[in-house]
Write an enzyme that holds these catalytic residues in place. Structure first.
Site, short mmCIF file in Angstrom:
data_model
loop_
_atom_site.label_atom_id
_atom_site.label_comp_id
_atom_site.label_asym_id
_atom_site.label_seq_id
_atom_site.Cartn_x
_atom_site.Cartn_y
_atom_site.Cartn_z
N ASN A 112 0.85 -1.20 0.00
CA ASN A 112 0.00 0.00 0.00
C ASN A 112 0.88 1.23 0.00
O ASN A 112 2.00 1.21 0.51
CB ASN A 112 -0.87 -0.02 1.27
CG ASN A 112 -1.80 1.18 1.34
OD1 ASN A 112 -2.44 1.53 0.34
ND2 ASN A 112 -1.90 1.81 2.50
N HIS A 114 0.68 5.22 1.35
CA HIS A 114 -0.09 6.04 2.27
C HIS A 114 0.53 7.44 2.33
O HIS A 114 1.76 7.56 2.43
CB HIS A 114 -0.10 5.40 3.66
CG HIS A 114 -0.95 6.15 4.64
ND1 HIS A 114 -2.33 6.10 4.63
CD2 HIS A 114 -0.61 7.01 5.64
CE1 HIS A 114 -2.80 6.88 5.59
NE2 HIS A 114 -1.78 7.45 6.22
N SER A 141 4.58 6.95 2.42
CA SER A 141 5.21 5.68 2.80
C SER A 141 4.64 4.54 1.96
O SER A 141 3.44 4.53 1.67
CB SER A 141 4.90 5.34 4.27
OG SER A 141 5.23 6.41 5.13
N ASP A 150 -2.89 0.68 8.06
CA ASP A 150 -1.71 1.53 7.81
C ASP A 150 -0.58 1.19 8.78
O ASP A 150 0.24 2.08 9.09
CB ASP A 150 -2.08 3.02 7.91
CG ASP A 150 -3.13 3.43 6.88
OD1 ASP A 150 -3.12 2.87 5.78
OD2 ASP A 150 -3.96 4.30 7.20
#
Ligand code: GAR
Length: 219
Positions: A112, A114, A141, A150
């Site tokens: 992911n 973020h 990040s 997260d």
């Protein structure tokens, strides 16, 4: 040009898809040894699907309204993704919280991006919260996804200054510009095998990463 075998990606989006476009552009320029096999959105109207269509990539939309609960949605989503047999599943602005079963199924091959310097500002409105805090730096990040929102192990970050006079839009734009460099770089390291997941830790060149890599200063 890299000799690395291209890594097969499935990219999940919810909206604009500018990170998807950055990935497609990096592939097109020969800078990223990857092939996007499919782009899947939870919204049929996601603007980002057009980037994929223009590149001749399969696009699919899966509307949560058609499912009873998050578990059945995520089961259907995983069924779709697995048809494309990806080496890596890339969340690029996919704004759904994933179920533990889904995360577990893709452990070590689900990443992911973020818009904050995690662990700071998990969740939403990261730019606003950084400004409210008077932060003097901010950023983005890339991390492996775990059950913790997260919260998975960090791979690489990009930092930007918060400048006097910044508002949410100017700060978001500065961060986004770096996201577009950061995500292709992270995926390149994964494709090359330089970044690996092992038992919940990130290895870089075979060594456990004690701190996230920093774009521009990474080896
Ligand atoms: C990006 O800023 C990404 O970091 C963020 O959504 C935006 C998507 O933009 N993701 C999250 O907030 C996930 N928690 P894009 O659709 O133009 O790539």
């Amino acid at each position: 040009m890299s000799e690395t075998t291209p890594i097969a990606l499935v990219v999940l989006i919810s909206g604009r898809g500018s990170n998807l476009k950055a990935i497609l552009d990096a592939i097109e320029r020969g800078e990223l040894p990857a092939v996007v096999r499919a782009v899947i959105s939870n919204r049929t109207d996601a603007a980002g699907l057009d980037h994929a269509r223009r590149a001749g990539i399969d696009t699919l939309a899966l509307d949560a309204a058609d499912y009873d609960d998050a578990e059945s949605y995520d089961r259907a989503l995983a069924g779709l993704i697995d048809r494309f047999d990806p080496g890596l599943v890339v969340l690029a602005g996919f704004m759904r919280i994933l179920t533990p079963a889904f995360v577990d199924h893709y452990r070590g091959r689900l990443i992911n991006i973020h818009p904050s310097l995690l662990p700071r500002y998990r969740g939403l409105h990261t730019h606003r919260r950084a400004l409210e805090d008077g932060a003097d730096e901010h950023g983005a990040s890339v991390h492996f996804v775990t059950e913790e929102l997260d919260g998975g192990p960090l791979i690489v970050q990009a930092r930007v200054p918060v400048l006097p006079g910044d508002d949410e839009q100017t700060l978001a734009a500065r961060v986004l510009e770096q996201e577009h460099r950061l995500y292709p770089q992270a995926i390149r390291w994964l494709a090359e095998g330089r970044v690996r997941w092992e038992d919940g830790r990130v290895l870089f060149d075979g060594e456990p990463l004690e701190h996230p890599l920093q774009l521009d200063v990474a080896p």
